[in-house]
Design a protein around this motif. Structure first.
Motif, PDB file in Angstrom:
ATOM      1  N   GLU A  44      -4.767  -9.084  -5.105  1.00 55.94           N
ATOM      2  CA  GLU A  44      -3.767 -10.110  -4.813  1.00 55.94           C
ATOM      3  C   GLU A  44      -2.578  -9.504  -4.066  1.00 55.94           C
ATOM      4  O   GLU A  44      -2.018 -10.125  -3.162  1.00 55.94           O
ATOM      5  N   GLN A  45      -2.195  -8.295  -4.440  1.00 47.80           N
ATOM      6  CA  GLN A  45      -1.099  -7.620  -3.733  1.00 47.80           C
ATOM      7  C   GLN A  45      -1.455  -7.387  -2.268  1.00 47.80           C
ATOM      8  O   GLN A  45      -0.619  -7.564  -1.376  1.00 47.80           O
ATOM      9  N   ARG A  48       1.891   1.864   3.065  1.00 51.55           N
ATOM     10  CA  ARG A  48       1.764   1.524   1.639  1.00 51.55           C
ATOM     11  C   ARG A  48       0.318   1.534   1.169  1.00 51.55           C
ATOM     12  O   ARG A  48       0.038   1.776  -0.004  1.00 51.55           O
ATOM     13  N   TRP A  49      -0.640   1.255   2.077  1.00 55.95           N
ATOM     14  CA  TRP A  49      -2.011   1.034   1.644  1.00 55.95           C
ATOM     15  C   TRP A  49      -3.001   2.091   2.116  1.00 55.95           C
ATOM     16  O   TRP A  49      -4.191   1.971   1.829  1.00 55.95           O
ATOM     17  N   ALA A  92     -10.851   1.401  -3.670  1.00 53.52           N
ATOM     18  CA  ALA A  92     -10.987   2.303  -2.534  1.00 53.52           C
ATOM     19  C   ALA A  92     -10.611   1.578  -1.250  1.00 53.52           C
ATOM     20  O   ALA A  92     -10.667   0.347  -1.165  1.00 53.52           O
ATOM     21  N   LEU A  93     -10.246   2.346  -0.215  1.00 51.27           N
ATOM     22  CA  LEU A  93      -9.835   1.739   1.044  1.00 51.27           C
ATOM     23  C   LEU A  93     -10.955   0.910   1.663  1.00 51.27           C
ATOM     24  O   LEU A  93     -10.719  -0.193   2.168  1.00 51.27           O
ATOM     25  N   ASP A  94     -12.187   1.432   1.657  1.00 50.22           N
ATOM     26  CA  ASP A  94     -13.284   0.660   2.248  1.00 50.22           C
ATOM     27  C   ASP A  94     -13.507  -0.644   1.495  1.00 50.22           C
ATOM     28  O   ASP A  94     -13.935  -1.653   2.060  1.00 50.22           O
ATOM     29  N   GLN A  95     -13.156  -0.666   0.195  1.00 46.92           N
ATOM     30  CA  GLN A  95     -13.278  -1.898  -0.579  1.00 46.92           C
ATOM     31  C   GLN A  95     -12.221  -2.912  -0.147  1.00 46.92           C
ATOM     32  O   GLN A  95     -12.506  -4.106  -0.021  1.00 46.92           O
ATOM     33  N   LEU A  96     -11.002  -2.425   0.116  1.00 50.24           N
ATOM     34  CA  LEU A  96      -9.960  -3.319   0.612  1.00 50.24           C
ATOM     35  C   LEU A  96     -10.367  -3.929   1.947  1.00 50.24           C
ATOM     36  O   LEU A  96     -10.141  -5.116   2.198  1.00 50.24           O
TER      37      LEU A  96
END
Length: 341
Positions: free
Chosen positions: A225-226, A247-248, A256-260
């Protein structure tokens, strides 16, 4: 005690409900003595390909299968559960996200030529197959070109395009599509998730129930959500892309980044679906759509282009390319912000 209770208590994996067709076909081949020497299990993340491969390995090694699955109680099943079965070799990267190296593949040499320790078939479990570097892939290819008797290779991949065509052509592919929404939601609700949470998590997972269970956890939901709020702020022009990327680039421990990036892909896919079919849906995604300029097909083209960039970025992250994460996110977030200007 029922077979299902035995399987549960002894931790022998079983195929998932949406894998019934693949399990039935492979079981017929195995019982008829026509099982291929190499199987390639493909499909997106979160569909249970590894669980399917382990269930099949346990079945092949079991002394006395019951109802088409491993019994869970014989000596072979106990050896398999303990991780010490002499006829089962598991090959994985030494660290998560790492490569499968040629030195690991060379372990196959002694394994495939020796006599079976228990008098049956021997299995090589290799995942993720796309993690092999070129030297490792060539070493595996030699074993696939001249298969040893009674050796079955189980290759598991989320990205079959990352494998050499010569490897893919020497395997029988077993493809796992996502289950129907009804089946997936029923399974998630049986697992203990509320319908609303299950629906949202399933949509963000691309229809993959096992990933949806992870996304439904409280910590993962909060971080997701963030991230969506960050993308919304970028769309509104109230935050700078460079600041947001900083920030990310190193997400919280639960994501994980690939999940985002995959969540981002799913939001884009929902936007395309809603706009092209004139549908309503998730309130936050609808709010993003309302800020998107243009109408009709012309407004969809930039979304597809952004989606393609995310696909390429994820491929680079998962393929071990090790890109500069800050610069990668900056580029993606700048392109995203431009969609709404």
């Amino acid at each position: 005690m029922s077979v299902s209770e035995t399987l549960e208590q002894t931790s022998i994996p079983s195929p998932l409900p949406w894998q019934a067709q693949q399990w039935r076909r492979l079981g017929i081949q195995w019982r008829a003595g026509r099982c291929p020497h190499a199987l390639l299990l493909t499909g997106q993340v979160g569909l249970g390909k590894r669980r399917f491969a382990e269930a099949f390995a346990a079945l092949v090694l079991c002394e006395q299968p019951r109802n088409g699955q491993a019994c869970g109680g014989c000596r072979d099943c106990r050896l398999w559960q303990a991780g010490s079965h002499p006829d089962f070799l598991r090959l994985e990267p030494e660290k998560p996200g790492g490569a499968l190296k040629v030195e690991q593949i060379r372990q196959l040499g002694n394994f495939v030529v020796r006599t079976s320790g228990r008098g049956g078939a021997r299995l090589v479990w290799l995942a993720p197959a796309e993690a092999m570097n070129i030297n490792a892939a060539n070493a595996l290819l030699k074993n696939l070109e001249e298969p040893a008797p009674s050796v079955i290779f189980l290759l598991i991949t989320d990205s079959p395009s990352g494998l050499l065509p010569t490897i893919r052509s020497r395997c029988q592919s077993i493809v796992f599509p996502p289950p129907s929404e009804e089946m997936a939601l029923q399974w998630l609700e049986n697992t203990g998730f509320e319908n609303a949470v299950a629906r949202r998590s399933l949509a963000l997972s691309g229809g993959a129930p096992l990933m949806a269970t992870a996304l439904a956890e409280t910590e993962a939901r909060a971080e997701r959500e963030q991230f969506l709020q960050e993308l919304t702020a970028l769309a509104q022009g109230s935050v700078n892309a460079v600041t947001a990327a900083a920030r990310w680039e190193a997400p919280p421990e639960h994501t994980a980044l690939d999940q985002l990036l995959q969540f981002w892909q799913q939001w884009l896919a929902q936007m395309v679906h809603m706009r092209s079919c004139d549908l309503s849906g998730d309130a936050q995604v609808m709010a993003l759509l309302q800020r998107l300029p243009g109408t009709g097909e012309e407004s969809l083209r930039p979304l597809f282009e952004c989606y393609d960039l995310l696909v390429q970025a994820r491929r680079g992250l998962m393929g071990g390319a090790n890109p500069n994460r800050r610069l990668l996110l900056e580029e993606l977030m700048i392109r995203w912000a431009r969609l709404f200007s």
